[in-house]
Structures are given as structure tokens and as C-alpha cells.
Design a protein around this motif. Structure first.
Motif, short mmCIF file in Angstrom:
data_model
loop_
_atom_site.label_atom_id
_atom_site.label_comp_id
_atom_site.label_asym_id
_atom_site.label_seq_id
_atom_site.Cartn_x
_atom_site.Cartn_y
_atom_site.Cartn_z
N GLN A 125 3.80 -6.39 4.75
CA GLN A 125 2.37 -7.11 4.70
C GLN A 125 2.22 -6.47 6.34
OE1 GLN A 125 1.88 -11.05 4.59
NE2 GLN A 125 -0.01 -11.01 3.61
N ASP A 126 1.35 -5.48 5.99
CA ASP A 126 0.19 -5.67 7.38
C ASP A 126 -0.07 -6.73 8.31
OD1 ASP A 126 -1.21 -5.13 9.54
OD2 ASP A 126 -3.25 -3.74 8.75
N THR A 127 0.63 -7.33 9.45
CA THR A 127 0.47 -8.76 9.85
C THR A 127 0.29 -8.47 11.61
OG1 THR A 127 2.69 -8.56 10.02
CG2 THR A 127 1.95 -10.30 8.62
N THR A 128 -0.27 -7.35 11.13
CA THR A 128 -0.37 -6.83 12.56
C THR A 128 -1.67 -6.98 13.45
OG1 THR A 128 -1.49 -4.96 12.25
CG2 THR A 128 1.30 -4.78 12.57
N GLY A 129 -2.92 -7.63 12.68
CA GLY A 129 -3.44 -7.99 12.79
C GLY A 129 -4.51 -7.23 13.29
N GLY A 130 -4.20 -6.03 12.61
CA GLY A 130 -5.71 -4.37 12.76
C GLY A 130 -5.23 -3.50 13.30
N LYS A 131 -3.82 -3.47 13.90
CA LYS A 131 -3.20 -2.16 14.42
C LYS A 131 -2.86 -1.41 13.47
CE LYS A 131 -1.71 -4.94 18.73
NZ LYS A 131 -0.51 -5.74 19.17
N PHE A 132 -2.60 -2.12 12.44
CA PHE A 132 -1.71 -0.74 11.48
C PHE A 132 -2.74 -0.16 11.05
CE2 PHE A 132 0.19 0.46 7.87
CZ PHE A 132 0.95 0.95 8.15
N SER A 133 -3.90 -0.81 10.31
CA SER A 133 -4.29 -0.33 9.16
C SER A 133 -5.77 -0.77 9.79
CB SER A 133 -4.16 -0.18 7.87
OG SER A 133 -3.82 -1.69 7.68
N PRO A 134 -6.43 -0.60 9.00
CA PRO A 134 -7.81 -0.98 8.52
C PRO A 134 -7.86 -2.34 7.33
CG PRO A 134 -8.13 1.70 8.03
CD PRO A 134 -6.44 1.33 8.41
N PHE A 135 -6.16 -2.55 6.85
CA PHE A 135 -6.38 -3.15 5.80
C PHE A 135 -5.69 -3.89 5.81
CE2 PHE A 135 -7.30 0.57 4.59
CZ PHE A 135 -8.02 1.15 3.66
N PRO A 136 -5.65 -5.04 7.60
CA PRO A 136 -5.58 -6.24 7.68
C PRO A 136 -5.00 -7.24 6.03
CG PRO A 136 -7.51 -6.78 8.90
CD PRO A 136 -7.31 -5.12 8.59
N GLY A 137 -3.91 -7.50 6.12
CA GLY A 137 -3.63 -8.60 5.14
C GLY A 137 -2.89 -7.68 4.23
N GLN A 138 -3.42 -7.24 3.43
CA GLN A 138 -2.61 -5.48 2.26
C GLN A 138 -1.18 -5.10 2.88
OE1 GLN A 138 -5.14 -2.89 0.90
NE2 GLN A 138 -7.47 -3.81 1.30
#
Lengths: 621, 600
Positions: free
Chosen positions: A289-302
Motif C-alpha cells: 500500500q502506498d503509505t509514502t504520503g504522496g512520494k511514491f505515486s499520485p495515488f496515496p493509499g492505493q
């Protein structure tokens, strides 16, 4: 290496051509960085652990743990490898906690420490010893730590022509192991649970591969006492500490979809999201799960779901309806160098991707590899989220849409289908229904589009092809195809259909309905370009290429078998994996592909050897 | 998946032999008085001579008349050409001997035990050099082939050497047209030479020129050596041939290999059996029928290979039948009288993978194996390169599955040491499975692709041990397994690069530490423990269980018919007779630790 580059080039460029020339591609947003690996290291990655000091731990199938300095390649591109530990047994999972590595060997969950701090491990401590029968397919994955410091481990079934868990205890299960070595069986029905993780809410999801009792790849949420579908490990449900009781005899094996069986089998857990086989991967592995707070992808939480065989990372968006997880999946980034087994976030929010393809095969042709997936901050025009509505779906986008394009019925192709649930390996798609759009409502900010359908079916996979949807700049979606698994239909208001929200049907010459084709008579010869278009349309190119061996044999090799067109049709509809014993991944039945298309493809395939022979004659001098 | 079966069913090659009885010296040509028949010999690995027991069964060379002389060489009465020879030998420390095939071509026997340097042609298992004075001083020696590795056991242990020798060939005028070839030399189970051609005789040859026949000769002029179990096979007998061979070929589905009046697609006369006749990948039936010309009444072994379904019939009797992969070796023997017999071979395949392989061999004792099929009908096995784990600079440890006495063990660690000694250890039992010397580990099965059986194997001279935890509470029987809840594996720590294994056993914390002995020729195992407070545990250490126990001297025994030594410092052993007829050697231990060495 030249070899690899050329394959990737063909593969990527053929996809690129399908869009407008100059259209943006994945790499314009999601960049892949390759970490160099010293040539004498077989870095067949089974586990990755990000270390808080900026280094990276990597475990291998040859039983080593490597610590890599400068993995983010900040000032220089070079990395440095130190062998921290060695001699272990096929380490397919690695974690780092409080100065120690924790890893799964085939038969053991092990804590590895460096007590004298000389940079090399000197204490190998079993947290738990697993039983093994010695079958090659008894893989052990993990651990994943939870907030309490307990370790979660998944145990692959043995393979004896079918998945079998009875030879050694808790095979086919997700188990929880406390730091002092107490094992708690948690959920069963797992077949090949190579990847799993815990989301922000503390729920566990795992990725499953197509196989016996598994019609297609999928991601399932596992709660205590869940049975995820493969009965290979049910022998252990008889144990006193099993959280549920269930036997093989209680499971219907009639080919009805899994949701039908779930009506009878209380513990049978339906997937949160189906990943249609060969389209959304062929062997889902890790989930993050993208928990990086917007660093990893434009889809936080996905969620980002990797695929071993297709060397790609897909995206999954989940919502909870009536307390049940469900959602959609869509492609994200393909073109990795080998078969992806592991994903872990780095300290900077990029994602380390660990790979190995030995024994499985993958579109990425390297035997192993280590890459990093980095978002460059630019947001492409993408589907952001799909949510269920009582009468259809609401699709949100990353950018405002061109209202004219989304109002057109022709911008969409929608259908729903499901897979069989049976002991056979894989399944064709069944019960396919094309869906018609009854209403389209665009939100005020033009970022959400609600589509009302003539029919939505609970439990079914709903396929979305948004081939005509554009943003205000006139660009098409980066990924136009998504699959939503509708476990629950939410309550709520339905859209009142009226002229203002009815789709625009343009007066274009409708393709003449073909009369039923007699397969025996169709011998249309098609051009290479036409063939490629068909092969791409029906996702054949996900596993086959013209000359190269990918997941499956090349079309040229197939043509050498001298099957008749009709035989090829029969084999596409009902593959016989035994025909190709050298390929690890079995082909899924593709009976949803129209016979006329398969026959066109078949005649093109059969033309390949003839063509070669002709070329040889021409070039004889 | 196919590969799985392929690798599991490696053909085990057995061969029938004749034995030279060692009740007396009648098999030998004028042996010198140094050669005697004895019942048994034994020696410490440091001894330069044997302790001898009177009786029969062992051939011994001892210095009796002052200096050893060339006439002390032992010439067999057996005059041979091609030969396969297998025998056991025992060397005392520093011994030097050799086996001369045809009295002309020497395979060296030497106490190379413990030699760390690169092997040379003069080491045990080496093919000794040729010699020509005309080449000039210092240059006389040439050729000679070192063994692939040092596979020599300790002095005082029985060793086994197997030599497959092809004699030189001569034309009608006596001119040599083909050199002699050592097809195989296998020393203590290790293949040390394969297909090595020798251009001429060894310097110590009994004869001055090469010939088609000659006697086995054992060099007896360098010191003591003992032999037993002298077995051989020679190949002068005639064997079967095929005649009047006909084939019929059908396409379609033929269950049970029956043509059922189907019209054949092809038929005709031929000279060789071949799968190349087949035109399709599956659904065919190919039948060969012919005459088997049997030269002499005897037992004949039929060895068949096919991928799919096959049946071999001789005189209407079904010999080999079933579904196999082509690498499977299916064998059946039948007594046949001299004269013509009917042979029928049927082959079909109802699946499209795999090759259309078909092979049929016949073996008669005293005759070479003959193929009745065309060479191209049986394909080569897959070419898979070795994946070797080396222990060269520092100790290496590697976990894997491993077979031990036919059983797959799942929690095994192999430990390799740069001193050249290695062992496999069962972490579930706290037990040594095997010890070996030479190259370390073959990990090909585990690290190439991913099928069954996922094991790894020793690459050197291996001694299999019993695989049982050696400590037993005094007076109790040794259990087959310690996995009864009283015993818990606690992992290992790395000390000087080597693992030290930790256990909890009956509330005692144990450490099991193996280090190479001072000479690097074996392992010293030390088990130590911290007793729980207030208790004083008394254990027995089981040194070994064996059909027979040879007491060499106080603190030194050899086990399994002198296959390996166990040495310890301390109290005398007790030998218990077990219900299964074996003998178990124990020593009582008290205090906090016990050590012993395994030497082989």
C-alpha cells in the motif's frame, strides 16, 4: 544484454504504437532505475528489507543476505555489496527490526544477528522450525511484522501434479508467530502466497496465482478463520488450534463460480479484487500500500501489486462496501528486468523491486535483478479510482476530462464475467455479458464521471475499457482498461435518467454483424500488422512473441508443431500444458476470444514456418 | 516437471563379476613368499605395518626376505584384454603399490592420504607416466594423468578401486591400431579418470612390447599392502545379434500397443531398431519383429528405453513393459538357449511432449553391452553444468535438502572447510550425516531451475555416518529420533567462521562444535553442556553402531568393516550387542564435555 534490450524494445514500442504518435507512456512518469549487481553475485532476490540507516538488505534464493550501500544512488550510481549472512535455505522473505534481520528459510523462521558488530552475522537463531516433506514447491514466505511485533508467515503448498498441503503442517496457511516462537494458525486456502502485506488499518491482503482451484490471479483480504479457496491445506483444519473446521468434501467442485460455493461454505472468502489472468499479470506476487504520503505515486493509499511472470507493477484501489473490501485493478508500470517477487518502499518513498525468474520465466529476460521505481512528480491522465454505486460506478480521474468525450457511448466498452471454481488448473472466463451505459453524469470539477449501467452483477468482474475518454488537452488515458470486482452493491441514491445525462450515440456506420462463422471454412490470411493488432487485442502478446520465448513459446515455435488451424483453435480454448513441458506457466483457456479471430491468428501462425522456408529459398545464394 | 523424473531415475549400473577366491594363492603365477593369504589385517592410520589375523580371505604382501625385489610383484594367472576390475585394498602409512593392467599399464596405489598439494600422476588413482630414455636426461617421463582429486582414504582402512580398461587393438600383422584406454577409474566412489588414452606401456611393465592380452600384476616391491574382494569381468564371449528384422508403423490411437487390424502406414525390412521411423509426435504404434540370434545358452539381460509406452517380448514372453521416460533404464533377464529366438518390440506414445526415443541394449556376462538400436534413436541426456560450492578461503556452510541412506532430510547444513574436510549435519537431530574430503558441494540440483529433488551432494570422498544424536542417558537405548519434545534446536553461532550448534536437551543446554583435527584429515567433535542447577547428568556417548567393531588400539576403533576410524581420549569403550545384530560402541561421559574424532 543486447538480446534483452531488443525484446523490451519490441514489446514496449508495439504498445506505444497503439496510441497516438507522441502520446505519453509510463516511463514519462514512473521511472525505473537499475541497481548494478557485481557479476559474481547471483542476486536471485527473495526478500528486501529497507534499513533505517539508508542501506538496503536483500536476501537470495541461494541463501545469502546482502547489505547494499548507497542503494538510492544519490551522489554516484555505484552501489556496494557486503555479504552479511550466507548458507541459508532459499530465503524468500526478509525483514529488519531493532538491529536484526528476520528471514524465512524453507524450513525455518530465523533471526540473524551480528553480535560482535564486524559486519558479518554470527548468530542464526530459529524463531520457529517448520515441518517439510522435502517437496520442491514447499516455499516459505515472510516474515511481515505487525504493530505488535508478531511475525506473519505464509506457507506454500507442495506440488504433486496439484497443490497439496498434507505432507507437512500448516502448508497452505497464513500463520502468526510471536517473537518467542508461538504459532497461531490464522487463515487457510492459500496455494502460492508469495506476497502479502498489512495495510494502514491492520488488515492483511495476499496475492494468489492462478492454479488448481484458482481461476485467475487475485488479491484476497484474510481475516481470522478465512478459507481463501484452495483446499490443499485443509488437513490442518482438523487440528485443535485451527480457527475453523472444514473438509474437502464440503467444497463444491462443479465449476460454478466461487461466489456460489461461498453461499454454501461459510468460511470461503471471495477475493477483494480479481486480476484477470494474462491481462493483469499471470502470477501476482508482492502487494504494497502506498503509505509514502504522496512520494511514491499520485495515488496515496492505493496498492501496488507486482507480477512475477509479466515483470510489471499494477495498481489496485480498494473501497469497503458493507464492511467488505472490493475494488479495481489497472496497469501501472511494465518493463522490469526480471520476474518480480518483492516490493519494499525505500526511505525516500521510491519502491525497491527485487526479481528472480529461475524456474518460472518472465517477460523481463534477466535471471535476476534489483530496480527502483521512482515517480518523477508529473501526474499522468489516469483513472484515479473506481467506486461502486447502486446503479453503476463512479470513476474519478487525475485530471479534468473532456466532457464531450466522456458523454459518448462509444468512448466505453464494458462487460462483466467471472471464473469457474474447480480443482482444475485455471479457468476460462464464463458468463460474459456486454454492458450498456444508460446514463453519464460528470461532476462539476469534471474529475468524476458516474456511469449508470443496464446491469450490474454482484460478485462479478466488471471490465472497463475507456478507449475514448480524453482530458481537456485531448490526451487519452495512460491506461484505459480496469477491472472492478463487485463483491457488494452499495445502497444509496440512484441517478434519475433523463435526456441530459443519457449518453451520446453518434451516427457512425455500425460494424456489420458477422454471420456465424464456420470455423472450418475460415482461412483468411492476414497481414503481420493485422495479426499483431489481434494478438494485442486478445492479450496474446502478454505471454507470446513472434520469435522469442517469453512466458509461453514463440509463435514460430508453435508453427513448427504443424497443428491445423482448427487444432490451434481447440488448444486456445482448452490448452494442454503437457504439450509444452519446458514452460513453467500453464496457459489459461482463452475461450472468450471469438473463433474467427483465433482462426485468423492460427493461419498467421502457421504461415510463419512457410514464410521462413520461402525466405530461406530466396536467400539461398 | 518432466525433469523431476528424469533426475530421480538415474540408471544405476550394476555389473556381474567373477571373483578370484582368496582361500589360497592358486590364482597367481609363482607368487613370492611375501604374498600370503590371511583372515584379516588392521592398522592404526599412523602404522607402517599391519596387525594380521590368520585365516582366509585377504591377500597380503609382507616383507619377509630382506629387501623387496621386482620378483615380489604378483602376477595373476588371469590373462586379459578388455576388463573391468574391482577390488578392495588397504595401505599402511606411506605404502606404495600399483595395479598393472595386462602387466603393462599402471594405475598407481599410494598412500596419498592427507596430501594437500595438487595431485600428480604418481598419486593414488593416478595413471602413471610413460618413460623413454631416448627423450634425454630429465625428460624421460611423459604422459601420466593425475586423478581429478585426492580420493585416498586413511591408512588402515579398506579402500575400493574400480578400473574399466580397454586393451589396445592390433591389426592382422600385429601392428597396434588403437591405444589402450582407461575408460574409467573410480577410487572410493569418486570418478578420478575417464577415457584416458595411454600411448604406450608404463616403465615398470613386465613386457617389452604391447599385446592384445596380458596378466594383471600387482606391484609388490615397494612395501606392504593387502587386498580382498578381487572381482572382474572380461568380454571374450559372443553375444546376441538381430536378424530378419521387420517393422510395421501405424498412426492413430493404439491402447495397449495393439494394432487391432489397423492398416499399417509403413512396413518393411530393416537392420536396426529406430524411433526415427515415426512421423508424428503422438498417436502412433511402431512394432519391430525379428530374430534374435543367441550364440550360446546363457542368461541375457535386456535393457530398454522409451518415452511413452512400450513392450518387449521374447518368444512371446513379455519382458519389459510399461510407461517410462527415455532416461529410465528398464531391465529384465531371461535364460535363452543357443539358436534363434523371436523378438518383438512395440512402442507408442499418446502425448505430444518428449522425444520419440527408443533403445534396446542386451548384456551378457562376459560380453560387452550391445545396442540393437540405431545410435540416433536414443538422444543424449540434457546438458546441465555443475554448480559447485567451494570452500577455499574460509569455512563455508550451506543448508539444503539432502539424501541420507535413501531418505530425504529437510533441515541439513553442509559445512565445508578450506582444510579440505567437510560434513553434512541434520539440524533436526543434532547428528552428523556424512563426512567427506576433497571438493565441497554439488548444488546443481538445488540451484539449477527449480524442480525435484532440490538436494545437494558431496563432491569428494564421502563416508556416510548413522545420522543419530550421539548422546544417550546412561543405560538407555539410543532412539532413532530425538524429536520427542525433550530436544530443541536453538540455532547456531559462528565461531572462527564455522557453525557451533546449540540445543536444549532434557533441560541441559548443549553445544556441538566440529573443528578439523590438527592434521586436517578428519573432524574433531566436541559436545559440551551446562547442566541445570543441582543436577549432575550422566550420559553415554555412542561412538558408532556397526555390523562389526574392530578395536585397533585403546581409544581407536574402526567401524563398518574398516571403513572409518573413531578416536577419543579417555575411558574404555563398551560394546553392546543390539537386537538387530549390530554392535554399538559407547563410552560413559561425565563432567561438562566430551570429544572424539572421525577419521576416514
Amino acid at each position: 544484454m543486447k538480446h534483452t534490450v531488443s525484446i523490451l524494445f519490441i514489446f514496449i514500442s508495439s504498445l506505444a504504437w497503439a496510441q497516438n504518435p507522441g502520446a505519453k507512456t509510463e516511463k514519462d512518469f514512473y521511472e525505473i532505475k537499475t541497481l548494478p549487481i557485481p557479476q559474481d553475485i547471483y542476486l536471485e532476490i527473495g526478500g528486501i528489507a529497507t534499513m533505517p540507516d539508508g542501506r538496503l538488505g536483500v536476501s537470495t534464493r541461494r541463501g545469502e543476505i546482502w547489505i547494499i550501500d548507497n542503494p538510492y544512488q544519490k551522489e554516484s550510481h555505484q552501489t556496494y555489496y557486503r555479504r552479511f549472512a550466507s548458507g541459508m535455505h532459499e530465503i524468500l522473505g526478509l525483514a529488519y527490526k531493532d538491529g536484526a534481520f528476520y528471514c524465512s528459510q524453507r524450513g525455518e523462521l530465523t533471526k540473524v544477528t551480528d553480535t560482535d558488530r564486524d559486519g558479518v552475522a554470527d548468530r542464526y537463531e530459529p524463531i520457529y522450525q517448520f515441518q517439510l516433506s522435502g517437496n520442491y514447491h514447499e516455499y516459505t514466505y515472510g516474515p511481515v511484522f505487525d504493530k505488535n511485533g508478531d511475525m506473519w508467515v505464509t506457507l506454500n503448498l507442495a506440488w504433486v501434479g496439484f497443490g497439496e498441503g498434507k505432507f507437512s503442517k500448516w502448508r497452505g496457511w497464513l500463520v502468526k508467530i510471536s517473537p518467542d516462537g508461538k504459532l497461531e494458525p490464522f487463515a487457510a486456502g492459500l496455494r502460492s502466497p508469495a506476497g502479502y502485506s498489512i495495510n494502514q488499518e491492520g488488515d492483511i491482503f495476499y496475492g494468489e496465482n492462478q492454479g488448481d482451484w484458482v481461476g485467475s490471479g487475485r488479491v484476497t483480504h484474510l481475516a481470522k478463520g478465512d478459507f481463501a479457496g484452495n483446499p490443499g491445506g485443509l488437513k490442518w483444519a482438523k487440528e485443535p488450534n485451527s480457527p475453523f473446521k472444514l473438509t474437502l468434501d464440503e467444497i463444491p467442485d462443479n465449476g460454478s463460480p466461487m461466489f456460489e460455493a461461498a453461499k454454501k461454505v461459510k468460511n470461503l472468502k471471495l477475493p477483494a479484487v480479481w486480476f484477470p489472468h494474462a491481462i493483469m499479470g499471470i502470477s501476482t506476487s508482492d502487494i504494497l500500500q502506498d503509505t509514502t504520503g504522496g512520494k511514491f505515486s499520485p495515488f496515496p493509499g492505493q496498492y501496488f501489486v507486482a507480477d512475477q511472470g509479466q515483470s510489471k507493477v499494477m495498481r489496485m484501489g480498494l473501497e469497503k462496501v458493507n464492511g467488505v473490501y472490493q475494488g479495481f485493478c489497472i496497469n501501472y508500470r511494465e518493463g522490469f528486468q526480471s520476474g518480480i517477487l518483492r516490493e519494499r518502499f525505500g526511505l525516500d518513498g521510491s519502491m525497491f523491486v527485487g526479481m528472480t525468474s529461475r524456474g518460472w520465466g518472465s517477460t523481463g529476460k534477466d535471471d535476476f535483478g534489483l530496480q527502483r521505481l521512482v515517480w518523477n512528480g508529473l501526474t499522468p491522465f489516469e483513472i484515479n479510482m473506481i467506486e461502486a454505486r447502486p446503479d453503476g460506478f463512479e470513476i474519478s480521474f487525475t485530471q479534468a476530462v473532456d466532457v464531450n468525450s466522456v458523454k459518448k457511448a462509444a468512448s466505453y466498452a464494458l462487460r462483466s464475467y467471472i471464473y469457474k471454481y474447480h480443482h482444475q488448473y485455471g479457468s476460462p472466463i464464463v458468463d460474459v455479458k456486454d454492458l450498456a451505459i444508460k446514463g453519464i453524469v460528470v461532476s462539476a470539477d469534471k474529475k468524476k464521471v458516474r456511469v449508470v449501467l443496464d446491469q450490474i452483477r454482484q460478485y462479478f468482474i466488471h471490465e472497463f475499457k475507456l478507449t475514448g475518454v480524453k482530458n481537456e488537452a485531448g490526451e487519452l488515458l495512460l491506461h484505459e482498461t480496469a477491472y472492478y470486482t463487485l463483491n457488494q452493491i452499495p445502497a444509496g441514491d440512484k441517478v434519475l435518467l433523463n435526456a441530459s445525462n443519457s449518453p451520446i450515440v453518434e451516427k457512425v456506420a455500425l460494424e456489420k454483424k458477422m454471420s456465424k462463422v464456420d470455423p472450418a471454412k475460415t482461412t483468411t490470411l492476414i497481414s503481420d500488422n493485422e495479426a499483431m493488432a489481434l494478438l494485442k487485442k486478445h492479450t496474446c502478446v502478454a505471454c507470446h512473441a513472434r520469435e522469442e520465448k517469453l512466458i509461453g513459446p514463440s509463435f514460430t515455435d508453435i508453427s513448427k508443431r504443424k497443428y491445423s488451424d482448427k487444432q490451434i483453435l481447440a488448444l486456445v480454448y482448452k490448452p494442454n500444458p503437457k504439450n509444452w513441458p519446458d514452460f513453467a506457466t500453464e496457459m489459461a483457456p482463452m475461450s472468450h476470444v471469438p473463433a474467427k479471430d483465433v482462426l485468423k491468428i492460427a493461419s498467421w501462425i502457421n504461415g510463419l514456418t512457410q514464410k521462413k522456408a520461402n525466405d530461406a529459398l530466396i536467400n539461398r545464394d | 516437471m518432466k525433469k523431476l523424473f528424469l533426475l530421480l531415475l538415474m540408471p544405476c549400473v550394476s555389473w556381474a563379476q567373477q571373483e578370484i577366491p582368496l582361500n589360497d594363492l592358486r590364482a597367481f603365477d609363482q607368487p613370492s613368499t611375501n604374498w600370503t593369504i590371511e583372515q584379516a589385517v588392521k592398522a592404526n592410520y599412523t602404522d607402517t605395518s599391519f596387525q594380521v589375523s590368520l585365516g582366509k580371505g585377504v591377500l597380503l604382501n609382507t616383507l619377509r626376505n630382506g629387501k623387496y625385489k621386482r620378483s615380489d610383484d604378483l602376477k595373476f594367472k588371469l590373462n586379459h584384454g578388455d576388463i573391468r576390475l574391482i577390488l578392495d585394498f588397504m595401505l599402511p602409512k606411506g605404502a606404495n603399490s600399483g595395479i598393472y593392467l595386462q602387466g603393462r599399464y599402471e594405475v598407481q596405489l599410494l598412500d596419498s592420504y592427507g596430501k594437500k598439494q595438487r595431485m600428480k600422476f604418481g598419486d593414488c588413482g593416478g595413471i602413471y607416466e610413460r618413460w623413454n630414455d631416448a627423450r634425454g636426461k630429465g625428460n624421460e617421463g611423459y604422459e601420466g594423468y593425475a586423478p581429478r582429486q585426492n580420493a585416498c582414504k586413511a591408512p588402515g582402512l579398506w579402500q575400493t578401486i574400480e578400473i574399466d580398461f580397454q586393451a589396445p587393438r592390433f591389426d592382422a600383422n600385429g601392428k597396434k591400431i588403437k591405444n589402450a584406454i582407461f575408460k574409467k577409474v573410480i577410487l572410493n566412489g569418486i570418478l578420478v579418470q575417464e577415457n584416458m588414452e595411454v600411448s604406450g606401456m608404463t616403465r615398470g611393465s613386465l613386457f617389452d612390447k604391447e599385446a592384445a592380452l596380458g596378466p594383471i600384476t600387482i606391484q609388490g616391491d615397494h612395501g606392504p599392502i593387502a587386498f580382498k574382494n578381487l572381482r572382474y569381468e572380461t568380454y571374450e564371449r559372443p553375444t546376441v545379434s538381430l536378424g530378419d528384422l521387420n517393422y510395421t508403423y501405424y498412426e492413430g490411437v493404439f491402447t495397449n500397443l495393439q494394432a487391432n487390424n489397423a492398416p499399417p502406414l509403413l512396413k518393411g525390412k530393416t537392420t536396426e531398431i529406430t524411433g526415427k521411423t515415426i512421423k508424428v509426435q503422438k498417436d502412433f504404434l511402431l512394432v519391430y519383429e525379428g530374430e534374435l540370434n543367441v550364440p550360446e545358452s546363457d542368461t541375457y539381460e535386456f535393457i530398454s528405453h522409451w518415452t511413452g509406452k512400450g513392450r518387449l517380448e521374447v518368444d512371446g514372453q513379455v519382458l519389459n513393459q510399461g510407461d517410462y521416460w527415455y532416461s529410465d533404464r528398464v531391465s529384465h533377464s531371461k535364460v535363452l538357449s543357443a539358436g534363434k529366438h523371436q523378438l518383438k518390440l512395440s512402442f507408442s506414445k499418446d502425448f505430444s511432449w518428449g522425444n520419440r526415443a527408443l533403445g534396446l541394449f542386451v548384456k551378457r556376462i562376459g560380453s560387452h553391452l550391445v545396442a540393437l538400436h540405431a545410435r540416433t534413436s536414443l538422444p543424449d541426456p540434457e546438458a546441465v553444468g555443475l554448480i559447485e560450492v567451494k570452500a577455499e578461503a574460509e569455512p563455508v556452510y550451506q543448508r539444503s535438502f539432502a539424501f541420507h541412506q535413501g531418505v530425504k532430510k529437510t533441515h541439513v547444513i553442509h559445512v565445508g572447510d578450506p582444510s579440505g574436510v567437510h560434513y553434512s549435519y541434520d539440524l533436526n537431530q543434532g547428528a552428523i550425516l556424512q563426512v567427506w574430503r576433497g571438493k565441497f558441494l554439488n548444488a546443481t540440483q538445488m540451484w539449477e531451475n527449480r524442480g525435484e529433488p532440490q538436494t545437494s551432494e558431496p563432491l569428494g570422498l564421502n563416508q556416510v555416518l548413522d545420522g543419530k544424536f550421539p548422546l544417550v542417558t546412561s543405560g538407555q537405548a539410543q532412539p532413532d529420533s530425538v524429536n520427542n519434545g525433550q530436544w530443541m534446536y536453538k540455532g547456531y553461532r559462528i565461531q572462527h567462521g564455522r557453525p557451533v550448534f546449540l540445543y536444549q536437551w532434557n533441560n541441559v543446554m548443549l553445544e556441538d562444535n566440529l573443528v578439523p583435527n590438527s592434521t586436517g584429515t578428519g573432524w574433531t567433535r566436541t559436545i559440551s553442556w551446562k547442566p541445570a542447577q543441582g543436577t549432575k547428568p550422566t550420559f553415554d556417548l555412542v561412538l558408532g553402531t556397526s555390523a562389526s567393531v574392530v578395536k585397533v588400539q585403546p581409544g581407536l576403533i574402526s567401524l563398518n568393516e574398516n571403513q572409518y576410524f573413531i578416536q577419543w581420549n579417555g575411558g574404555p569403550e563398551t560394546v553392546q550387542n543390539l537386537a538387530n545384530g549390530k554392535q554399538q560402541v559407547r563410552i560413559p561421559v561425565e563432567g561438562n564435555s566430551i570429544s572424539y574424532q572421525v577419521i576416514w
